[in-house]
Design a protein around this motif. Structure first.
Motif, mmCIF file in Angstrom:
data_model
loop_
_atom_site.group_PDB
_atom_site.id
_atom_site.type_symbol
_atom_site.label_atom_id
_atom_site.label_comp_id
_atom_site.label_asym_id
_atom_site.label_seq_id
_atom_site.Cartn_x
_atom_site.Cartn_y
_atom_site.Cartn_z
ATOM 1 N N PHE A 5 0.833 -1.195 0.000
ATOM 2 C CA PHE A 5 0.000 0.000 0.000
ATOM 3 C C PHE A 5 0.870 1.248 0.000
ATOM 4 C CE2 PHE A 5 -2.290 -3.421 2.127
ATOM 5 C CZ PHE A 5 -3.409 -3.510 1.324
ATOM 6 N N VAL A 7 0.841 5.782 -0.602
ATOM 7 C CA VAL A 7 0.025 6.994 -0.590
ATOM 8 C C VAL A 7 0.175 7.711 -1.921
ATOM 9 C CG1 VAL A 7 -0.311 9.240 0.507
ATOM 10 C CG2 VAL A 7 0.225 7.243 1.903
ATOM 11 N N ILE A 36 -4.959 5.974 -0.558
ATOM 12 C CA ILE A 36 -4.078 4.817 -0.396
ATOM 13 C C ILE A 36 -4.330 3.881 -1.577
ATOM 14 C CG2 ILE A 36 -3.527 2.818 1.023
ATOM 15 C CD1 ILE A 36 -4.364 4.507 3.448
ATOM 16 N N ALA A 55 -3.034 9.761 5.969
ATOM 17 C CA ALA A 55 -2.941 8.721 4.939
ATOM 18 C C ALA A 55 -1.699 7.861 5.155
ATOM 19 C CB ALA A 55 -2.908 9.347 3.553
ATOM 20 N N CYS A 59 -1.675 3.897 5.937
ATOM 21 C CA CYS A 59 -0.912 3.090 4.984
ATOM 22 C C CYS A 59 0.110 2.213 5.725
ATOM 23 C CB CYS A 59 -0.214 4.028 4.001
ATOM 24 S SG CYS A 59 0.554 3.207 2.615
#
Length: 73
Positions: A5, A7, A36, A55, A59
């Protein structure tokens, strides 16, 4: 292990409406928001965040959970 994952910074344009009879209205505002992204599916997780720190925090938690799950398999 590479992060699943990440951003992504996204542009956001806020358009101000006007009511009937108004001649002038405010110009659109340029802003950013953060999402994300899942690098495997190229999809997005969640609704997005106004602040990059939020975020990144989420993440980091998602990546930590995915690494624990991968080790258990």
């Amino acid at each position: 292990m590479e992060d699943i994952f990440v951003v992504k910074r996204c542009n956001k344009i806020i358009i101000h409406g006007r009511r009937a009879g108004e001649v002038n209205h405010a110009p659109p505002d340029a802003a950013v928001w953060y999402r994300i992204a899942d690098t495997r599916t190229r999809g997005f997780i969640g609704d997005g965040y106004d602040h990059e720190e939020d975020a990144r925090r989420e993440c980091h938690q998602l990546n930590a959970r995915s690494q624990v799950t991968a080790r258990q398999s």
